[in-house]
Design an enzyme around this catalytic site. Structure first.
Site, PDB file in Angstrom:
ATOM      1  N   GLY A 133       2.408  -8.010 -15.204  1.00 32.66           N
ATOM      2  CA  GLY A 133       3.786  -8.412 -15.524  1.00 32.66           C
ATOM      3  C   GLY A 133       4.372  -9.258 -14.413  1.00 32.66           C
ATOM      4  O   GLY A 133       5.023 -10.286 -14.663  1.00 32.66           O
ATOM      5  N   ASN A 155       1.747  -3.313 -14.223  1.00 39.58           N
ATOM      6  CA  ASN A 155       2.884  -3.820 -13.435  1.00 39.58           C
ATOM      7  C   ASN A 155       2.552  -5.159 -12.776  1.00 39.58           C
ATOM      8  O   ASN A 155       3.379  -6.078 -12.750  1.00 39.58           O
ATOM      9  CB  ASN A 155       3.255  -2.824 -12.331  1.00 39.58           C
ATOM     10  CG  ASN A 155       3.949  -1.589 -12.897  1.00 39.58           C
ATOM     11  OD1 ASN A 155       4.535  -1.647 -13.978  1.00 39.58           O
ATOM     12  ND2 ASN A 155       3.868  -0.479 -12.186  1.00 39.58           N
ATOM     13  N   ASP A 202       0.866  -1.187   0.000  1.00 35.46           N
ATOM     14  CA  ASP A 202       0.000   0.000   0.000  1.00 35.46           C
ATOM     15  C   ASP A 202       0.899   1.233   0.000  1.00 35.46           C
ATOM     16  O   ASP A 202       1.968   1.215   0.619  1.00 35.46           O
ATOM     17  CB  ASP A 202      -0.893  -0.002   1.266  1.00 35.46           C
ATOM     18  CG  ASP A 202      -2.197   0.745   1.061  1.00 35.46           C
ATOM     19  OD1 ASP A 202      -2.130   1.958   0.784  1.00 35.46           O
ATOM     20  OD2 ASP A 202      -3.265   0.130   1.169  1.00 35.46           O
ATOM     21  N   ASN A 203       0.465   2.299  -0.682  1.00 34.70           N
ATOM     22  CA  ASN A 203       1.235   3.551  -0.592  1.00 34.70           C
ATOM     23  C   ASN A 203       0.625   4.492   0.449  1.00 34.70           C
ATOM     24  O   ASN A 203       1.089   5.620   0.621  1.00 34.70           O
ATOM     25  CB  ASN A 203       1.328   4.251  -1.956  1.00 34.70           C
ATOM     26  CG  ASN A 203      -0.016   4.743  -2.455  1.00 34.70           C
ATOM     27  OD1 ASN A 203      -1.044   4.466  -1.843  1.00 34.70           O
ATOM     28  ND2 ASN A 203      -0.007   5.469  -3.554  1.00 34.70           N
ATOM     29  N   THR A 235      -4.848   6.481   0.566  1.00 40.38           N
ATOM     30  CA  THR A 235      -6.168   6.505   1.220  1.00 40.38           C
ATOM     31  C   THR A 235      -6.291   5.397   2.272  1.00 40.38           C
ATOM     32  O   THR A 235      -7.249   5.390   3.039  1.00 40.38           O
ATOM     33  CB  THR A 235      -7.319   6.326   0.188  1.00 40.38           C
ATOM     34  OG1 THR A 235      -7.115   5.091  -0.523  1.00 40.38           O
ATOM     35  CG2 THR A 235      -7.369   7.475  -0.790  1.00 40.38           C
ATOM     36  N   TYR A 248     -12.095   7.201 -12.673  1.00 38.03           N
ATOM     37  CA  TYR A 248     -12.210   5.893 -12.001  1.00 38.03           C
ATOM     38  C   TYR A 248     -12.803   4.864 -12.955  1.00 38.03           C
ATOM     39  O   TYR A 248     -12.244   3.785 -13.153  1.00 38.03           O
ATOM     40  CB  TYR A 248     -13.102   6.051 -10.769  1.00 38.03           C
ATOM     41  CG  TYR A 248     -13.222   4.812  -9.911  1.00 38.03           C
ATOM     42  CD1 TYR A 248     -12.140   4.322  -9.190  1.00 38.03           C
ATOM     43  CD2 TYR A 248     -14.446   4.145  -9.790  1.00 38.03           C
ATOM     44  CE1 TYR A 248     -12.271   3.194  -8.385  1.00 38.03           C
ATOM     45  CE2 TYR A 248     -14.577   3.024  -8.984  1.00 38.03           C
ATOM     46  CZ  TYR A 248     -13.489   2.552  -8.281  1.00 38.03           C
ATOM     47  OH  TYR A 248     -13.626   1.440  -7.473  1.00 38.03           O
ATOM     48  N   THR A 275     -20.170  -1.681  -1.139  1.00 37.57           N
ATOM     49  CA  THR A 275     -19.864  -2.551   0.000  1.00 37.57           C
ATOM     50  C   THR A 275     -19.610  -1.690   1.235  1.00 37.57           C
ATOM     51  O   THR A 275     -19.100  -0.579   1.115  1.00 37.57           O
ATOM     52  CB  THR A 275     -18.635  -3.416  -0.326  1.00 37.57           C
ATOM     53  OG1 THR A 275     -18.913  -4.145  -1.512  1.00 37.57           O
ATOM     54  CG2 THR A 275     -18.311  -4.395   0.791  1.00 37.57           C
TER      55      THR A 275
END
Ligand code: UDP
Length: 310
Positions: free
Chosen positions: A103, A100, A32-33, A36, A146, A176
């Site tokens: 790959g 990415n 995760d970066n 959010t 999005y 959800t």
């Protein structure tokens, strides 16, 4: 031991997926970066031997040592106000990030499941939405960043399946909710709960006649797990078909919390008027259907909001 990479691991759905795969006895690599997501969602996993975390942006090259059996791509801003604030990151994580990971799946010979969305149907002209409906999306509207990223994600995932023979799965997720939803993500459910609990006006957009169909997170996670383990590569809707207008939903929240009053606001552009998943395919293919009613689900979620809403 099976090893699984989950992107968006610190987010609402990603963190529940981490829990599920750990419970299945797998080794989970969370990524995760933290754009959010929040580490508080996965803090309880850090002491575990079969969990590790990479603070990394999947839109950049991804390297993971060792073998990987499964990849689940759940990284993305996912609420309308988040992707309005972060349009470029939203486009990149759905496109470059997916590329990415496809790959990576190829070099690891892993099966990959990507998180798609009911937003691929846009403001739907077919109701309820079946997987063979192509959608009604405005590519340059506020939701386009999005919706089109997710549509591209589906296209490139199918291309890797068809051209490289990669094992791919595509889940189309409908609204959800549940514990670990961000209180301030701007979506109807956390907004209505936090507003009612703080005795603020409940912001119903438009006249509230638009509909959504809300699925409790445990049901969704189970559907995703079953889809991953199935041998079906085309998109599958997972959601709860129990449809309700946003106004009626606000009133349900008011009844549960015991306070609150509705205040009407203008309807955001391109806001879908109705949404309900047709889940015949998931039922037939996966033997899956949601088990948790909205009454049960929202009271569990209310218990969570009591711990985080101040
Ligand atoms: N909505 C609302 N008040 C809010 C937030 C959302 O009336 O404070 C409405 C929104 O316009 C939409 C529905 O609730 O019609 C669901 O919105 P949400 O952002 O939860 O998810 P969406 O399904 O639109 O992605």
């Amino acid at each position: 031991m099976k090893r699984v990479l989950i992107t968006g691991a610190a987010g609402f759905l990603g963190s529940h997926l981490c829990d599920r795969f750990i419970a299945e006895g797998m080794y989970v690599i969370g990524m995760d970066n933290l754009l959010t997501g929040s580490l508080s969602n996965i803090e309880h996993l850090f002491p575990m031997e079969n969990f590790e975390f990479y603070h990394h942006d999947v839109s950049k090259f991804v390297h993971i040592p060792g073998h990987i059996d499964y990849i689940l791509h759940f990284a993305s801003p996912a609420s309308p106000i988040d992707y309005l604030k972060m349009p470029i990151q939203t486009l990149k994580v759905g496109s470059l990030g997916t590329h990415n990971l496809l790959g990576l799946a190829r070099v690891k010979n892993a099966r990959i499941l990507v998180a798609s969305t009911s937003e691929v149907y846009g403001d739907p002209l077919v109701h309820p939405q079946t997987e063979d409906y192509w959608g009604n999306v405005n590519p340059i509207g506020p939701r386009g960043v999005y919706d089109e990223a997710k549509r591209f994600q589906e296209a490139i995932t199918m291309a890797y399946h068809n051209f490289h023979g990669l094992e791919t799965r595509i889940v189309r997720i409908f609204n959800t909710y549940g514990p670990r939803m961000r209180v301030d993500d701007g979506r109807a459910l956390p907004a209505f709960f936090s507003q009612a609990m703080r005795d603020e006006e409940i912001t119903v957009f438009g006249d509230g006649a638009q509909t959504r169909s809300f699925c409790f997170v445990d049901d969704l996670i189970d559907g995703i797990y079953r889809l991953l383990m199935s041998d079906y590569h085309l998109p599958v809707n997972i959601g709860n078909p129990d449809e309700i207008t946003i106004k009626d939903f606000a009133e349900e929240v008011i009844r549960l919390v015991g306070k609150g009053r509705i205040g009407y606001r203008s309807l955001p552009r391109d806001d879908p008027k109705q949404r309900q998943p047709d889940i015949s395919l998931a039922k037939e293919l996966l033997g899956w259907s949601p088990k948790i009613s909205r009454t049960e689900g929202i009271s569990k979620t209310y218990e969570y909001f009591k711990t985080v809403v101040i």
